[in-house]
Design a protein around this motif. Sequence first.
Motif, mmCIF file in Angstrom:
data_model
loop_
_atom_site.group_PDB
_atom_site.id
_atom_site.type_symbol
_atom_site.label_atom_id
_atom_site.label_comp_id
_atom_site.label_asym_id
_atom_site.label_seq_id
_atom_site.Cartn_x
_atom_site.Cartn_y
_atom_site.Cartn_z
ATOM 1 N N LEU A 234 7.608 29.717 21.716
ATOM 2 C CA LEU A 234 8.888 29.488 20.209
ATOM 3 C C LEU A 234 8.435 30.856 19.719
ATOM 4 O O LEU A 234 7.984 31.215 19.601
ATOM 5 N N ALA B 85 7.762 33.648 16.983
ATOM 6 C CA ALA B 85 6.843 33.856 16.106
ATOM 7 C C ALA B 85 5.339 33.840 16.507
ATOM 8 O O ALA B 85 4.844 33.551 16.143
ATOM 9 N N THR B 86 5.737 32.791 17.755
ATOM 10 C CA THR B 86 4.242 33.074 19.106
ATOM 11 C C THR B 86 3.521 33.587 18.757
ATOM 12 O O THR B 86 2.082 33.786 18.998
ATOM 13 N N GLY B 87 4.204 34.925 19.093
ATOM 14 C CA GLY B 87 3.345 35.843 19.232
ATOM 15 C C GLY B 87 3.680 36.982 21.144
ATOM 16 O O GLY B 87 2.975 36.980 21.870
ATOM 17 N N THR C 52 5.787 39.033 21.618
ATOM 18 C CA THR C 52 6.462 40.283 22.291
ATOM 19 C C THR C 52 4.631 41.113 21.675
ATOM 20 O O THR C 52 4.805 41.863 22.954
ATOM 21 N N THR C 53 3.923 40.779 20.564
ATOM 22 C CA THR C 53 2.656 40.899 21.037
ATOM 23 C C THR C 53 1.457 41.157 22.015
ATOM 24 O O THR C 53 1.146 41.784 22.455
ATOM 25 N N ARG D 134 10.614 35.444 28.162
ATOM 26 C CA ARG D 134 10.892 34.585 28.216
ATOM 27 C C ARG D 134 11.751 34.354 29.427
ATOM 28 O O ARG D 134 12.164 35.379 29.641
ATOM 29 N N GLU E 228 1.742 27.887 11.406
ATOM 30 C CA GLU E 228 0.879 29.184 10.610
ATOM 31 C C GLU E 228 2.180 29.972 11.815
ATOM 32 O O GLU E 228 2.330 31.286 11.369
ATOM 33 N N ARG F 239 6.325 38.601 8.779
ATOM 34 C CA ARG F 239 7.624 39.677 9.857
ATOM 35 C C ARG F 239 8.770 39.477 8.970
ATOM 36 O O ARG F 239 9.219 41.201 9.460
ATOM 37 N N GLU G 187 16.614 29.887 15.295
ATOM 38 C CA GLU G 187 15.422 29.851 14.586
ATOM 39 C C GLU G 187 15.280 29.355 13.617
ATOM 40 O O GLU G 187 14.429 28.422 13.746
ATOM 41 N N ALA H 55 -2.675 29.891 20.626
ATOM 42 C CA ALA H 55 -2.074 30.944 20.228
ATOM 43 C C ALA H 55 -2.476 31.843 18.462
ATOM 44 O O ALA H 55 -2.363 32.570 18.308
ATOM 45 N N ALA I 296 -5.250 38.264 18.026
ATOM 46 C CA ALA I 296 -4.451 38.488 18.542
ATOM 47 C C ALA I 296 -5.268 39.378 19.958
ATOM 48 O O ALA I 296 -4.993 39.044 20.868
HETATM 49 N N1 LIG Z 1 -2.574 36.392 17.519
HETATM 50 C C1 LIG Z 1 -1.857 36.491 16.313
HETATM 51 N N2 LIG Z 1 -2.286 36.515 14.863
HETATM 52 C C2 LIG Z 1 -1.810 36.805 13.390
HETATM 53 N N3 LIG Z 1 -0.481 37.577 13.435
HETATM 54 C C3 LIG Z 1 0.105 37.501 14.923
HETATM 55 C C4 LIG Z 1 -0.456 37.112 16.679
HETATM 56 N N4 LIG Z 1 0.239 37.375 17.243
HETATM 57 C C5 LIG Z 1 1.372 37.783 16.744
HETATM 58 N N5 LIG Z 1 1.566 37.928 15.446
HETATM 59 C C6 LIG Z 1 2.177 38.179 14.174
HETATM 60 O O1 LIG Z 1 3.176 37.538 14.205
HETATM 61 C C7 LIG Z 1 4.579 37.769 14.295
HETATM 62 C C8 LIG Z 1 5.304 37.601 15.642
HETATM 63 O O2 LIG Z 1 4.769 37.706 16.143
HETATM 64 P P1 LIG Z 1 5.755 38.659 17.491
HETATM 65 O O3 LIG Z 1 6.960 39.596 17.004
HETATM 66 O O4 LIG Z 1 4.906 38.751 18.990
HETATM 67 O O5 LIG Z 1 5.969 36.658 18.103
HETATM 68 P P2 LIG Z 1 6.758 36.283 19.319
HETATM 69 O O6 LIG Z 1 6.897 35.468 19.768
HETATM 70 O O7 LIG Z 1 7.543 37.482 20.414
HETATM 71 O O8 LIG Z 1 8.623 36.274 17.867
HETATM 72 P P3 LIG Z 1 10.581 35.980 18.786
HETATM 73 O O9 LIG Z 1 10.069 35.406 19.968
HETATM 74 O O10 LIG Z 1 11.111 35.614 17.646
HETATM 75 O O11 LIG Z 1 10.617 37.766 19.108
HETATM 76 C C9 LIG Z 1 4.720 39.312 14.590
HETATM 77 O O12 LIG Z 1 4.247 39.519 12.701
HETATM 78 C C10 LIG Z 1 2.488 39.892 14.553
HETATM 79 O O13 LIG Z 1 2.185 40.842 14.267
#
Ligand SMILES: Nc1ncnc2c1ncn2[C@@H]1O[C@H](COP(=O)(O)OP(=O)(O)OP(=O)(O)O)[C@@H](O)[C@H]1O
Length: 417
Positions: free
Chosen positions: A229, A231-233, A235-236, A300, A350, A358, A366, A396, A400
């Motif tokens: 979903l 903001a699950t991380g 991109t990171t 994705r 979380e 963010r 969303e 997750a 990170a």
């Molecule tokens: N393991 C982690 N622990 C804490 N914060 C995290 C972690 N991974 C990512 N974040 C933070 O959570 C937020 C969302 O992460 P990210 O943008 O990577 O998610 P996403 O799944 O790519 O979201 P979207 O699908 O909406 O683009 C960011 O602010 C990022 O810095």
Amino acid sequence: MARHLKLLVQRWSSRVFSVEVDAAPRYFGVREQLRGEPVPPDVFSEVQKQDRCYSLLVCSGDRVTGDRFHWELRDRLQTQLPPGSGLRSMSSFIPDQKGSLLKGYFLQSRAGNSSLIEDILTDLEQRNPVLVCSYSQSEDGQQWTQCLWYQSEENPVRFCVVPSETPKHHPSVLNMINSDVFYSLEEACDVLKQCGDIIPETRSVLGMLPSSLDARRKPDFPVIVIEGLDATGKTTLTESLRDSLGATLLRSPPQCLSAWRGRFDREPPLIRRAFYAVGNYITAEQINQEASKSPVIVDRFWHSTAAYAIATAVTGPVSNLPHEGAEVYRWPGDLLQPSLVILLTLDPEERKRRLRSRGLMKTDEEEELDHNKLFRLRVEEAYRRIGGPACTALDASPSADLVLQQALLLIRAKCHL
Ligand SMILES: Nc1ncnc2c1ncn2[C@@H]1O[C@H](COP(=O)(O)OP(=O)(O)OP(=O)(O)O)[C@@H](O)[C@H]1O
Ligand SMILES: Nc1ccn([C@@H]2O[C@H](COP(=O)(O)O)[C@@H](O)[C@H]2O)c(=O)n1
């Protein structure tokens, strides 16, 4: 009346009507004659004696026009109808008959609003592919009857309204394949081609497609998809994996479609899903090229397209999803299969905290994930049910760096990197 509408009405008695009440469908049917005691279906239980109800079913022969009209109709009705008209989503279908679903709306007219509502409905029915029925209560209040709106003044053929059993499948499941989820590039392209005149951007999207596809070609290097979903991380993690593995990072929809994504996000599901489906094939072609040189990480892919589409098409609890192992969860035969799909899972609180910190703009879906717990549960479960390859879940919630280490362990174990 057009021939296909006549046929439809002749077979009224085999159809079930469903009306959404509190995000769950309620069902009723119609019979020419009542057998046994009259029982008003629960859709009508709170309707006052003086009120009337109406249903509008979209009956266009052309699915692109029909879906766009159905989509616009809600806005039109919401702006034109007087307050208190209780507009609800509705559909009609033949149980277990694929492709039999007709979509529409159900509304309630308070006694004082009848003439205004009738003017709106008359105008709608005269200009558009819509079949309107009206429902009224018998003098003794025991029975509701349905008749075709255009007949109601002359010699109405009245059908008795009766409760109907909950069908084995949620009605949307009947029309899901090649309406919400596309299992070949050809099917998705067919929809986009039909939109060429109404959405000129479609031609540019189709122009991005590769001239040939070879889903059976085995990439030289592993292809790892990261799902989850918002903001699950993703991109990171995908950026860290790219750096750790010396991999190429791609995404679906691909960068080359970004200019048109917002345009298709405003379209009804049929067109929006066809756009995302086509996006996967463009990304697949990029994967094929890059995976001959290095490992590929994809942010994705197919799981996202199918899971969101399936979870949006049905309403209510997870039990309304197509059953585990159903055809809708299969992988499209002409789409490249990744070596591994990792699904990032996160506790909803979380995830919300990360979204807040963010602070970016959110898409309608969303927003829906935030407000509608059942929708989120349906998306998560659909992710888990899609196969070929199925997702490997990864918690997750740790830092990170720890999530990266766990992902690397999975990749090394499954892809021998
Ligand atoms: N393991 C982690 N622990 C804490 N914060 C995290 C972690 N991974 C990512 N974040 C933070 O959570 C937020 C969302 O992460 P990210 O943008 O990577 O998610 P996403 O799944 O790519 O979201 P979207 O699908 O909406 O683009 C960011 O602010 C990022 O810095
Ligand atoms: N392969 C994909 C990717 C995305 N979608 C749709 O986009 C929305 C999420 O995208 P984000 O950029 O916000 O991560 C989601 O609502 C999906 O409907 C898709 O269908 N297929």
